[in-house]
Write an enzyme that holds these catalytic residues in place. Structure first.
Site, PDB file in Angstrom:
ATOM      1  N   LYS A  25      -5.802   8.124   3.320  1.00  7.46           N
ATOM      2  CA  LYS A  25      -6.393   9.307   2.692  1.00  7.46           C
ATOM      3  C   LYS A  25      -7.856   9.479   3.107  1.00  7.46           C
ATOM      4  O   LYS A  25      -8.295  10.566   3.448  1.00  7.46           O
ATOM      5  CB  LYS A  25      -6.317   9.151   1.161  1.00  7.46           C
ATOM      6  N   ASN A  26      -8.614   8.378   3.084  1.00  7.39           N
ATOM      7  CA  ASN A  26     -10.046   8.481   3.370  1.00  7.39           C
ATOM      8  C   ASN A  26     -10.341   8.683   4.852  1.00  7.39           C
ATOM      9  O   ASN A  26     -11.480   8.840   5.247  1.00  7.39           O
ATOM     10  CB  ASN A  26     -10.790   7.243   2.843  1.00  7.39           C
ATOM     11  N   CYS A 119     -12.959  12.470  -8.619  1.00  6.37           N
ATOM     12  CA  CYS A 119     -12.838  11.479  -9.701  1.00  6.37           C
ATOM     13  C   CYS A 119     -14.137  11.367 -10.475  1.00  6.37           C
ATOM     14  O   CYS A 119     -15.216  11.425  -9.914  1.00  6.37           O
ATOM     15  CB  CYS A 119     -12.517  10.095  -9.121  1.00  6.37           C
ATOM     16  N   ARG A 124     -22.292  10.573  -7.788  1.00  7.64           N
ATOM     17  CA  ARG A 124     -22.241  10.215  -6.371  1.00  7.64           C
ATOM     18  C   ARG A 124     -23.037  11.282  -5.653  1.00  7.64           C
ATOM     19  O   ARG A 124     -22.481  12.218  -5.097  1.00  7.64           O
ATOM     20  CB  ARG A 124     -20.780  10.186  -5.899  1.00  7.64           C
ATOM     21  N   ASP A 308     -12.588   0.460  -4.118  1.00  9.48           N
ATOM     22  CA  ASP A 308     -11.296   1.105  -4.368  1.00  9.48           C
ATOM     23  C   ASP A 308     -10.188   0.117  -4.732  1.00  9.48           C
ATOM     24  O   ASP A 308      -9.071   0.525  -5.047  1.00  9.48           O
ATOM     25  CB  ASP A 308     -10.869   1.924  -3.137  1.00  9.48           C
ATOM     26  N   ARG A 400      -3.220  11.944  -6.003  1.00 14.14           N
ATOM     27  CA  ARG A 400      -4.277  12.309  -5.050  1.00 14.14           C
ATOM     28  C   ARG A 400      -4.394  11.269  -3.938  1.00 14.14           C
ATOM     29  O   ARG A 400      -4.888  11.564  -2.855  1.00 14.14           O
ATOM     30  CB  ARG A 400      -5.625  12.432  -5.765  1.00 14.14           C
TER      31      ARG A 400
END
Length: 419
Positions: A25-26, A119, A124, A308, A400
């Site tokens: 995903k990232n 999230c 951030r 994570d 997600r």
């Protein structure tokens, strides 16, 4: 955004079998953003089927891209991109959309974007992104929750990041590929996903060196071309499955991984007593009879232990032998799952950025709520070993970042359904 779907899990089932890991995903999100720069056709494969990917696809379509979605593959033609305004409602859904800022600024010299969502794991700030873009010659105005960036021509710059932020590193790379001169990013993020982005951009004709180290050098080029690229496997999905094997005293073979990306997770799993056998791009994880506590687990930027994976390890250590201390150094507000795990009988005390986890004999099924992506995954793992039934609400967050997590776990022997 509320999701009415929820997971129902019957606990006390051992996980066993084989699982293939999907694309990261990232990695996929910044690469999808990067396709905008060339204005040509790119084919991206090994794309995971995730909520965040759907949101990014919608954003690309809204600004004029043609996107053809096939099974785990996308053909993206960004020739028709004609808008510098990113759709507010979609940007607020997903933080990673900020990565389009660098891409659109490179292509059009201008971009309008609202402050991003995602999230709720503490502030951030995107100050690092904006500071770097200013250094490269962008004029930035902020008003009413919107950011407007404009430049005549981006220029190469020597950028020292105060923190090795993944998002800022990616945005600078996208902004620098066609900038005049050379850009050097110092204290750059070293995550594998940065290396994947470099790989994609270089295939497109960029001149980037050093991704994976703390100094990245980008020599600006005149233009980029479309290209074909396969996304790297998701190390966090792999880590989550690994933790599931350990917690359920299971035995799982995990395929299609890059073990180099998982070293910190493997090292900590071994501390719990797990047996990890690596064979090329697969590994077998065998859970121990009893899970050892981990004296100190500290999250750090790559190659340290990933933030994570913190929540999933907290779930695992909550049934460990002894007391574990978790120090979260990356995000400020990332212990929201502790409260939910406590509902299931875990003994966890949090003090700011530190959590003290005293292992208990067993967890008990309860009705819990996923407050963020990885915290949701931690609750799923806890449900797998809890006595009785666990109901997890708001699984929107889990979707997600995990492709059909319930199906994957069912194939490994879990009793989990989506209702």
């Amino acid at each position: 955004m509320l999701d009415l779907e929820k997971y129902l899990i019957q606990g006390n089932n051992r996980l066993e079998g084989e699982v293939k890991i999907t694309g990261a995903k990232n990695s996929v999100l910044p690469i999808l953003a990067a396709t905008v720069i060339s204005g040509e056709k790119s084919i991206i494969s090994n794309i995971p089927n995730l909520k965040d990917v759907k949101v990014m696809t919608e954003i690309l379509k809204t600004i004029g891209s043609k996107v053809k979605v096939e099974e785990h593959r996308m053909i993206i033609d960004t020739n028709g991109v004609n808008s510098i305004d990113l759709p507010e409602e979609l940007v607020r859904e997903m933080r990673s959309s900020i990565i389009l800022m660098g891409a659109l600024l490179t292509r059009f010299g201008e971009v309008n974007v609202s402050f991003p969502g995602g999230c709720e794991i503490g502030p951030r700030p995107i100050d690092l992104h904006l500071k770097a873009l200013k250094q490269m010659g962008a004029e930035i105005k902020e008003s009413h929750g919107f950011i407007h960036c404009k430049t005549e021509k981006l220029k190469g710059a020597d950028i020292q990041l105060d923190y090795p932020s993944v998002g800022a590193t990616e945005n600078i790379m996208l902004a620098a590929v066609k900038a005049k001169g050379v850009t050097v990013i110092r204290n750059a993020a070293r995550e594998p996903e940065i290396m994947d982005l470099e790989d994609y951009l270089n295939k497109s004709g960029a001149k980037i060196k050093g991704a994976g180290t703390s100094i990245i050098t980008i020599e600006g080029v005149e233009r980029l071309n479309g290209t074909n690229h396969k996304i790297i496997p998701d190390r966090i999905v792999a880590g989550t499955i690994m933790a599931g094997a350990v917690m359920t005293k299971g035995k799982i073979i995990i395929k299609d991984i890059i073990t180099e990306h998982l070293q910190s997770t493997i090292a900590k799993l071994k501390e719990t007593g797990a047996n990890v056998i690596i064979n090329g791009n697969s590994m077998m994880v065998i859970g121990p009879k009893n899970i050892n506590a981990i004296e100190i687990l500290q999250t750090l930027p790559f190659p340290g232990f990933p933030t994570d994976m913190q929540a999933q390890f907290m779930a695992m250590l909550s049934i460990g032998n002894g007391t574990s201390i978790i120090n979260e150094t990356v995000f400020e507000n990332r212990f929201k799952h502790a409260e939910e795990l406590s509902r299931m009988g875990a003994n966890i005390k949090t003090f700011g950025k530190v959590s003290v986890v005293k292992g208990v004999k067993k967890l008990t099924g309860a009705k819990v709520y996923a407050k963020d992506l990885r915290g949701g995954a931690a609750l799923v793992l806890a449900g797998l070993v809890a006595e009785g039934d666990t109901e997890i609400e708001n699984i929107y967050h889990i979707n997600r970042g995990y492709e059909n997590l319930d199906e994957t776990l069912r194939r490994l022997g879990a009793k989990i359904s989506c209702i």
